[in-house]
Design a protein around this motif. Structure first.
Motif, PDB file in Angstrom:
ATOM      1  N   ARG A   1      -5.841  -9.216  -1.631  1.00 15.99           N
ATOM      2  CA  ARG A   1      -6.850  -8.896  -2.644  1.00 15.99           C
ATOM      3  C   ARG A   1      -8.087  -8.277  -2.016  1.00 15.99           C
ATOM      4  O   ARG A   1      -8.691  -7.369  -2.588  1.00 15.99           O
ATOM      5  CB  ARG A   1      -7.211 -10.155  -3.422  1.00 15.99           C
ATOM      6  CG  ARG A   1      -6.124 -10.617  -4.378  1.00 15.99           C
ATOM      7  CD  ARG A   1      -6.459 -11.931  -5.043  1.00 15.99           C
ATOM      8  NE  ARG A   1      -5.453 -12.318  -6.030  1.00 15.99           N
ATOM      9  CZ  ARG A   1      -5.427 -13.486  -6.647  1.00 15.99           C
ATOM     10  NH1 ARG A   1      -6.369 -14.400  -6.394  1.00 15.99           N
ATOM     11  NH2 ARG A   1      -4.478 -13.759  -7.516  1.00 15.99           N
TER      12      ARG A   1
ATOM     13  N   ARG B   1       0.822  -1.210   0.000  1.00 18.17           N
ATOM     14  CA  ARG B   1       0.000   0.000   0.000  1.00 18.17           C
ATOM     15  C   ARG B   1       0.854   1.256   0.000  1.00 18.17           C
ATOM     16  O   ARG B   1       0.456   2.287  -0.555  1.00 18.17           O
ATOM     17  CB  ARG B   1      -0.947  -0.002   1.200  1.00 18.17           C
ATOM     18  CG  ARG B   1      -2.054  -1.048   1.116  1.00 18.17           C
ATOM     19  CD  ARG B   1      -3.066  -0.895   2.225  1.00 18.17           C
ATOM     20  NE  ARG B   1      -2.463  -1.015   3.536  1.00 18.17           N
ATOM     21  CZ  ARG B   1      -3.129  -0.875   4.687  1.00 18.17           C
ATOM     22  NH1 ARG B   1      -4.416  -0.590   4.679  1.00 18.17           N
ATOM     23  NH2 ARG B   1      -2.509  -1.012   5.839  1.00 18.17           N
TER      24      ARG B   1
ATOM     25  N   ARG C   1      -8.103  -6.344   0.339  1.00 20.47           N
ATOM     26  CA  ARG C   1      -7.742  -4.962   0.663  1.00 20.47           C
ATOM     27  C   ARG C   1      -7.530  -4.115  -0.591  1.00 20.47           C
ATOM     28  O   ARG C   1      -7.036  -3.005  -0.523  1.00 20.47           O
ATOM     29  CB  ARG C   1      -6.479  -4.951   1.532  1.00 20.47           C
ATOM     30  CG  ARG C   1      -6.629  -5.753   2.817  1.00 20.47           C
ATOM     31  CD  ARG C   1      -5.304  -5.972   3.508  1.00 20.47           C
ATOM     32  NE  ARG C   1      -4.994  -4.918   4.447  1.00 20.47           N
ATOM     33  CZ  ARG C   1      -3.834  -4.847   5.117  1.00 20.47           C
ATOM     34  NH1 ARG C   1      -2.896  -5.762   4.931  1.00 20.47           N
ATOM     35  NH2 ARG C   1      -3.626  -3.857   5.957  1.00 20.47           N
ATOM     36  N   GLY C   2      -7.898  -4.682  -1.752  1.00 19.04           N
ATOM     37  CA  GLY C   2      -7.816  -3.935  -2.998  1.00 19.04           C
ATOM     38  C   GLY C   2      -6.451  -3.945  -3.658  1.00 19.04           C
ATOM     39  O   GLY C   2      -6.171  -3.100  -4.522  1.00 19.04           O
ATOM     40  N   ILE C   3      -5.598  -4.896  -3.291  1.00 16.58           N
ATOM     41  CA  ILE C   3      -4.231  -4.961  -3.819  1.00 16.58           C
ATOM     42  C   ILE C   3      -4.147  -6.039  -4.904  1.00 16.58           C
ATOM     43  O   ILE C   3      -4.737  -7.117  -4.774  1.00 16.58           O
ATOM     44  CB  ILE C   3      -3.241  -5.270  -2.674  1.00 16.58           C
ATOM     45  CG1 ILE C   3      -3.215  -4.096  -1.695  1.00 16.58           C
ATOM     46  CG2 ILE C   3      -1.844  -5.562  -3.206  1.00 16.58           C
ATOM     47  CD1 ILE C   3      -2.540  -4.414  -0.384  1.00 16.58           C
ATOM     48  N   ASP C   4      -3.413  -5.760  -5.948  1.00 12.15           N
ATOM     49  CA  ASP C   4      -3.181  -6.705  -7.038  1.00 12.15           C
ATOM     50  C   ASP C   4      -2.151  -7.722  -6.546  1.00 12.15           C
ATOM     51  O   ASP C   4      -0.951  -7.448  -6.539  1.00 12.15           O
ATOM     52  CB  ASP C   4      -2.664  -5.940  -8.257  1.00 12.15           C
ATOM     53  CG  ASP C   4      -2.670  -6.781  -9.523  1.00 12.15           C
ATOM     54  OD1 ASP C   4      -3.282  -7.862  -9.521  1.00 12.15           O
ATOM     55  OD2 ASP C   4      -2.049  -6.349 -10.505  1.00 12.15           O
TER      56      ASP C   4
END
Length: 234
Positions: free
Chosen positions: A75, A52, A77-80
């Motif tokens: 994922r 992040r 948490r919106g992470i690729d």
């Protein structure tokens, strides 16, 4: 790091002094890099807390971890994020401007292969940031619980970095001031000592850790070693 430990880290890392100050170190190192943000990979990313930081600084960042549970948490948490072995990274050669491997190499029996993979995926001129626990005298049940297979000296970490084909730019100690407390704590605590601290204790520890930013102590023995390196230009 097992699923329970990863979940415990994710639960506390936003507030915990250790994780917050480590993220501050990442941010400072990113600001040292020349040129605009590019492509970055966080190897051994766990739940993506450090990834992040890359995203917040404008990097096109992905997270790689050997644990499917960690990948799923990242994922969410919106992470690729992607599943991958650090010794056989599912990444193209020379495709990244920056790679990060924080508290990863100590888990891997063949750390030289893992370091070589960091170098492989970097473009010529690309930079790497690595951290590892240091000093065998600090070895404790904490290391065993987290699956560590070694602690490093400055010499052994430098050798791993250079054998990977990276040029070592800078190496420094972290948590020098708190080393006596950490050493005492680690040898007194149970293996699972990842816990939420009282806010006053947490704030006090962070204040001491932050003080190291302004004192000339980075060459003294600490708890963690950081290394900044780059892949030489062709």
């Amino acid at each position: 790091m097992d699923t329970v430990e990863i979940q415990r880290v994710v639960a506390i890392e936003d507030d915990n002094w250790w994780y917050r100050e480590r993220r501050a170190i990442i941010a400072r190192q990113l600001r040292r890099l020349e040129g605009p943000p590019g492509r970055a990979a966080d190897i051994g990313a766990a739940g993506g807390g450090n990834t992040r930081v890359l995203l917040e600084h404008g990097w096109e960042a992905i997270a790689i971890d050997a644990s499917p549970a960690a990948v799923e948490l990242a994922r969410l948490r919106g992470i690729d994020a992607y599943h991958g072995d650090a010794c056989y990274l599912p990444l193209s050669t020379g495709d990244f401007d920056f790679v990060m491997a924080l508290d990863l190499l100590q888990h891997i029996p063949d750390d030289r292969t893992a370091a070589g993979e960091l170098a492989r995926v970097l473009r010529p001129g690309g930079s790497a940031l690595i951290s590892v626990p240091c000093d065998l005298s600090l070895w404790s049940a904490h290391d065993i619980a987290l699956g560590h297979v070694r602690r490093y000296t400055r010499e052994s970490l430098a050798e791993v970095v250079r054998d990977a084909g990276l040029h070592l730019d800078h190496m420094w100690s972290w948590n020098v001031l708190l080393r006596p407390i950490v050493k005492w704590r680690r040898h007194q605590s149970t293996p699972q000592d990842m816990e939420r601290l009282h806010p006053i204790v947490n704030a006090g520890l962070r204040a001491v850790s932050m003080l190291e930013r302004y004192l000339p102590v980075q060459s003294l023995p600490g708890v963690t070693l950081f290394a900044r390196a780059h892949r030489p230009e062709l």
